[in-house]
Design an enzyme around this catalytic site. Sequence first.
Site, PDB file in Angstrom:
ATOM      1  CB  SER A 103      -4.360 -12.854  -9.243  1.00 49.05           C
ATOM      2  OG  SER A 103      -3.034 -12.412  -9.239  1.00 49.05           O
ATOM      3  CG  HIS A 128      -1.601 -16.824 -10.430  1.00 48.38           C
ATOM      4  ND1 HIS A 128      -1.883 -16.503 -11.731  1.00 48.38           N
ATOM      5  CD2 HIS A 128      -1.684 -15.639  -9.757  1.00 48.38           C
ATOM      6  CE1 HIS A 128      -2.117 -15.202 -11.847  1.00 48.38           C
ATOM      7  NE2 HIS A 128      -1.994 -14.657 -10.653  1.00 48.38           N
TER       8      HIS A 128
END
Length: 198
Positions: A103, A128
């Site tokens: 992330s 993501h």
Amino acid sequence: MNIKNLNQIPIVVEQSARGERAYDIYSRLLKERIIFLVGPIEDYMANVVVAQLLFLESENPDKDIHLYINSPGGSVSAGLAIYDTMQFIKSDISTLCIGQAASMGALLLTAGTKGKRFALPNVRCMIHQPLGGFSGQASDVDIHAQEILKVRANLNQIFKLHTGQVIKTIQKDTDRDNFMSADEATKYGLIDKVLAKR
């Protein structure tokens, strides 16, 4: 860094002509221009990392800073504070993933100076779309939904800038959790090289 874990941080004792000096291990490594970004990215940790980056730049703006990353990600605003500081300062920043960079951790890993972004062989990286949740009146939920779409577009542009991937590829690849090995992260452009040894 959690205050109750301070008793678990190793101490390094150095001898000098003026006697002994004790450092916690992170302070000693900071003397070598090494910053550890470990654990979830949140405001307190981001402020510490930003302060360390600014301090090291003020000490010597022409010398590389080494940012070691082992993070599952975390707050977008805290991560972007670190990212913006990395881009703002004059010093080159070498990033090295140890363990994981997921992330916001992956975004900070790829934000290092081109040619100086590394990972150890058994790391995992994950990209993501940003997570968000909000409850309240429908009009407020809509405002927050629009904001998270803007944040997603901004993060995708940052990944595009640093990886060299086209925006459509970034959009597709960040639609769901997308895990990569060190070799896959190299092919994708998140990092430049996998390091097995110094």
